[in-house]
Structure formats: structure tokens, C-alpha cells
Design an enzyme around this catalytic site. Structure first.
Site, PDB file in Angstrom:
ATOM      1  CB  CYS A  96      -8.888  22.461  20.611  1.00 20.89           C
ATOM      2  SG  CYS A  96      -9.481  23.970  19.863  1.00 20.89           S
TER       3      CYS A  96
ATOM      4  N   GLY B  95       0.842  -1.192   0.000  1.00 18.99           N
ATOM      5  CA  GLY B  95       0.000   0.000   0.000  1.00 18.99           C
ATOM      6  C   GLY B  95       0.876   1.241   0.000  1.00 18.99           C
TER       7      GLY B  95
ATOM      8  CE1 TYR C 168      -2.520   2.380   5.564  1.00 16.99           C
ATOM      9  CE2 TYR C 168      -0.274   2.794   4.863  1.00 16.99           C
ATOM     10  CZ  TYR C 168      -1.336   1.931   5.019  1.00 16.99           C
ATOM     11  OH  TYR C 168      -1.223   0.627   4.623  1.00 16.99           O
TER      12      TYR C 168
HETATM   13  C1  LIG Z   1      -3.218  -7.215   5.834  1.00 15.56           C
HETATM   14  C2  LIG Z   1      -2.499  -6.016   5.314  1.00 15.56           C
HETATM   15  N1  LIG Z   1      -1.966  -6.074   4.079  1.00 15.56           N
HETATM   16  C3  LIG Z   1      -1.324  -5.021   3.544  1.00 15.56           C
HETATM   17  C4  LIG Z   1      -1.172  -3.850   4.252  1.00 15.56           C
HETATM   18  C5  LIG Z   1      -0.449  -2.706   3.601  1.00 15.56           C
HETATM   19  O1  LIG Z   1       0.701  -2.383   4.247  1.00 15.56           O
HETATM   20  P1  LIG Z   1       1.685  -1.286   3.633  1.00 15.56           P
HETATM   21  O2  LIG Z   1       0.877  -0.090   3.329  1.00 15.56           O
HETATM   22  O3  LIG Z   1       2.696  -1.064   4.659  1.00 15.56           O
HETATM   23  O4  LIG Z   1       2.269  -1.896   2.392  1.00 15.56           O
HETATM   24  C6  LIG Z   1      -1.679  -3.755   5.544  1.00 15.56           C
HETATM   25  C7  LIG Z   1      -1.485  -2.519   6.316  1.00 15.56           C
HETATM   26  O5  LIG Z   1      -1.685  -2.394   7.462  1.00 15.56           O
HETATM   27  C8  LIG Z   1      -2.383  -4.864   6.092  1.00 15.56           C
HETATM   28  O6  LIG Z   1      -2.908  -4.814   7.322  1.00 15.56           O
END
Ligand SMILES: Cc1ncc(COP(=O)(O)O)c(C=O)c1O
Length: 413
Positions: free
Chosen positions: A342, A275, A371
């Protein structure tokens, strides 16, 4: 290639001046680079091209429809964790057969919809979930494809709030329990065991835990196969880190090499769920300075973005580089860049070196593509920011700024 650069002293995304976006769209505003997104997907595809690999983008990192559309068009599937993420992904054009469904708690309506559209695999994290899945699959007259998510009790050497591979966390199955679930699945006509996997954490910059995890998954898969069961894939989750500050994450080729060399002897398909690595450095958060002020201890630059727009610094103490949109010859000072919320913790960056800032000046937080917008909230009744996609010298709004009325649209007087 970094798509956020200075041209003639002015910060740009690709060929669009951030100043122009601020003027037309307003701030705070997320700005994404399409070239950066598709460049990352291409690098991923190239790195794993030597081995059959399903690349499932972790939708939670950034689920804007335009971002998803670009990523799916470029050839990735999806790793989802909710019905909302499933529906978004379908809307953005994902192939259901390239969707894996992760997460430690799945509701019945979520499972039923995923069964109905025919996803590739449910990543199962508990016996209760598997029993539920078997019951719902029977109810629908379907066979649910499953993968068992293992908790390998490996320290991913990352921020504890995003480390998911230790027994102290809620995630995954202990191997002995997973072995029992293999038998359960084998004996249930509505379940088909296809894979095993793990996800040990996020923003991982050390390949050793990843190497250990893949070896463990391969060993576990061997045990299952030796017991006479069939398997199709090993899912190594996401987690590859990016540069926010001074990190030196492994290259995508090193990462691919570690995973492929471990899985290849088994001949199973590889699956990964990146991600952050795909979108993190493809986006920034553009803000306007509202005011500056000093206390006997600190100098503050107060901007119009806040922890409700980008919560990572407040939530994980994470670092985002903060840069002025216009480079100036002015004297650098040390400032805390803070938002108007705040909460004392509403700090984007402490003790940052910046040129003198005045109300109306623009600055931006780098590496905010992952994120960022997905974790935005309406705290302090603040409207969520706009999102903009840049392509070359063009840009378009891919999420309009929330209107005040949106804040109470679903409330009753
Ligand atoms: C099951 C699972 N797969 C993939 C990801 C993606 O992780 P990243 O954004 O670090 O690649 C996450 C992120 O928390 C996750 O919980």
C-alpha cells in the site's frame, strides 16, 4: 556469460526453466545462478592475478549462506559491516584473516568478536572509533589491525543515495584528521596501522573518479610512509557498476589496470571490496501476475512481488529489466508493473513494454542478485521470499520462504 536466457521461448536459469521453479517453490522467489557467481569471481581473480590483491566480497550485497559459501570457496575474503555479517561469513567458511570490517558505527560487542576471531583489518572512520578500538584491544590483550578510511571528497557520479565519497556524507575521515590518527595509532601499543583506503560509492560506471581516488590514496600513503610509518595495503573499496539497463560500465580489466598501475610503484598490497559486480547479474526475482487493471491514465500489471521483496526501484528509482517467462506472440502494451504494497511508490517498472499479461502469468526482474534479498523486509506483514540456487539442470532452495508464524515469532501478545 548471461545465465538467464530463453530456450524454446521459455526463460531459463542455466538449464532450469523458471516455470519449474515457480511451480515447485512458488513466487515471489529469488533465483541465483551458481555458474554466474563463480564466473564473476573467476573474472575478478584473473583481472587482478598480476598483482598481490586481496578480494573481499562486500557481504551486504547478498549474504545468503549458500551465495557466501560459493564465493569464499572460489577464493574471496569478506568485507563486512556488522556482527551479523561476520557470523554469517564465518559460518559460510571465510578465513578470518581475509575479513575487513567497514562501517561508520561499530558496537563494542561487534568489535570484541572481530578482535577475538582475528580479522585482517578494521576500517576506521572516526577518532572516536579508533579510541574505542584501542581501549577494547587493550582489554583483550590484543593488537587491533587498522586501516584508515579516507573521505576524498570525490563525486563518484552515481545515484546520490549511494555516493559515499563526498564531505556531505557521513563516511570516512578528512585527510588532516586521518594524519592525526596515524600518530595516535603509532603511539598506541594496541593498534597497528596497516592500510589506508576509501570507498567513494556504488554502481560507478565512470572510471575517472575511481582513477582520481586511487591517485589520492597513493599520495596519502606516500605521505604516511615519508613520515616514517609502515603500511601494508591500500583498500579501494567496492563500487564497480553493472548493466541494469543501457549503462556501459568499464570492463573488469580496465578497472584492475587503473588500480594496479597506480598502486604498483608503491609496492603495497591492493585490496578491493566488490559486491554488486559479483552478484548483481547472478540473480533474478521471479513473480506471478495477480491481476491487471486500467485507469484512464495507466495500465497496471500487479504482481505478487513488491517493494518489501526488492526495494531498489522504490528507494533509488533504479531500473530492473522486466521480462515475461514465456515469450508470446501477443501484442505488446505499455504497463506499469507494480506490487501489492500500500504505497504509490511500490512500482517495479513504469511504462514497460510487455506482451498482454493475465493473472497467473510469470515474469521476472533481472539483475536482482545484489541489494535485493538483503534489503527485503516484512513491510505490510508480507513474508520474505524464498531463494533458490541453480546449478546446471538442478536447483535447490537456499532460503525457505518465511512462514506466517515467522512474522510474529518474537512478539508478545
Ligand atoms: C565500504 C563499502 N565497501 C564495499 C561496498 C560494496 O559496493 P559495491 O556493491 O558497489 O561493489 C560498499 C557498498 O556500499 C561499502 O559501503
Amino acid at each position: 556469460m548471461d545465465q538467464f536466457t530463453y530456450q524454446h521461448g521459455e526463460a531459463h536459469c542455466e538449464d532450469v526453466a523458471l516455470k519449474t521453479i515457480a511451480k515447485e517453490i512458488g513466487t515471489p522467489c529469488y533465483v541465483y545462478s551458481k555458474a554466474s557467481l563463480s564466473g564473476q569471481v573467476k573474472k575478478l581473480k584473473d583481472a587482478f592475478s598480476a598483482y598481490p590483491t586481496l578480494l573481499c566480497y562486500a557481504v551486504k550485497a547478498n549474504s545468503n549462506l549458500s551465495v557466501l559459501k560459493e564465493i569464499f570457496q572460489d577464493g574471496m575474503g569478506a568485507d563486512i559491516v556488522s556482527l551479523g555479517e561476520l557470523e554469517r561469513s564465518l559460518k559460510a567458511g571465510v578465513k578470518p584473516t581475509e575479513v575487513v570490517y567497514s562501517g561508520v558505527g561499530k558496537r563494542e560487542d561487534e568489535i570484541l568478536r572481530a578482535l577475538d576471531v582475528g580479522i585482517y583489518s578494521f576500517n576506521v572512520e572516526s577518532k572516536a572509533e579508533l579510541e574505542n578500538l584501542a581501549r577494547l584491544a587493550k582489554q583483550r590483550g590484543k593488537i587491533a589491525p587498522i586501516s584508515l578510511r579516507i573521505n576524498p571528497n570525490i563525486d563518484a557520479k552515481t545515484n546520490p543515495k549511494i555516493a559515499t565519497g563526498l564531505f556531505s556524507t557521513k563516511f570516512g575521515l578528512v585527510e588532516s584528521e586521518a594524519m592525526e590518527l596515524v600518530l595516535f595509532a603509532q603511539n598506541n601499543p594496541n593498534l597497528e596501522l596497516k592500510g589506508v583506503g576509501c570507498h567513494i560509492g556504488s554502481q560507478i560506471t565512470d572510471l575517472k573518479p575511481m582513477a582520481e581516488a586511487v591517485e589520492r590514496m597513493v599520495a596519502f600513503a606516500r605521505r604516511i610512509i615519508a613520515d616514517g610509518h609502515k603500511l601494508e595495503f591500500i583498500d579501494m573499496g567496492g563500487g564497480l557498476g553493472i548493466v541494469y539497463d543501457k549503462e556501459i560500465p568499464p570492463s573488469i580489466d580496465q578497472y584492475a589496470e587503473i588500480l594496479i598501475s597506480a598502486v604498483k610503484p608503491l609496492g603495497l598490497r591492493l585490496l578491493i571490496e566488490p559486491g554488486r559486480w559479483v552478484v548483481g547479474n547472478a540473480g533474478i526475482l521471479l513473480c506471478t501476475v495477480l491481476a491487471t487493471k486500467k485507469t484512464p491514465k495507466k495500465s497496471f500489471v500487479i504482481v505478487d512481488g513488491a517493494m518489501n521483496d526488492l526495494v531498489r526501484p522504490a528507494m533509488y528509482d533504479s531500473f530492473h529489466a522486466i521480462q515475461p517467462v514465456l515469450l508470446s506472440e501477443g501484442i505488446e502494451g505499455i504497463h506499469d508493473v507494480v506490487g501489492p504494497v500500500c504505497e504509490t511508490g511500490d512500482i517495479f517498472g513504469s511504462d514497460r513494454s510487455l506482451p498482454a499479461m493475465n493473472a497467473g502469468d510469470l515474469l521476472y526482474l533481472r539483475s536482482a542478485g545484489a541489494y535485493g534479498s538483503t534489503m527485503a523486509s516484512n513491510y505490510n506483514s508480507r513474508t520474505k521470499p524464498a531463494e533458490v540456487m541453480v546449478e546446471g539442470a538442478q536447483f535447490k532452495t537456499v532460503r525457505r520462504r518465511e512462514k506466517l508464524e515467522d512474522l510474529w515469532r518474537d512478539e508478545e501478545l
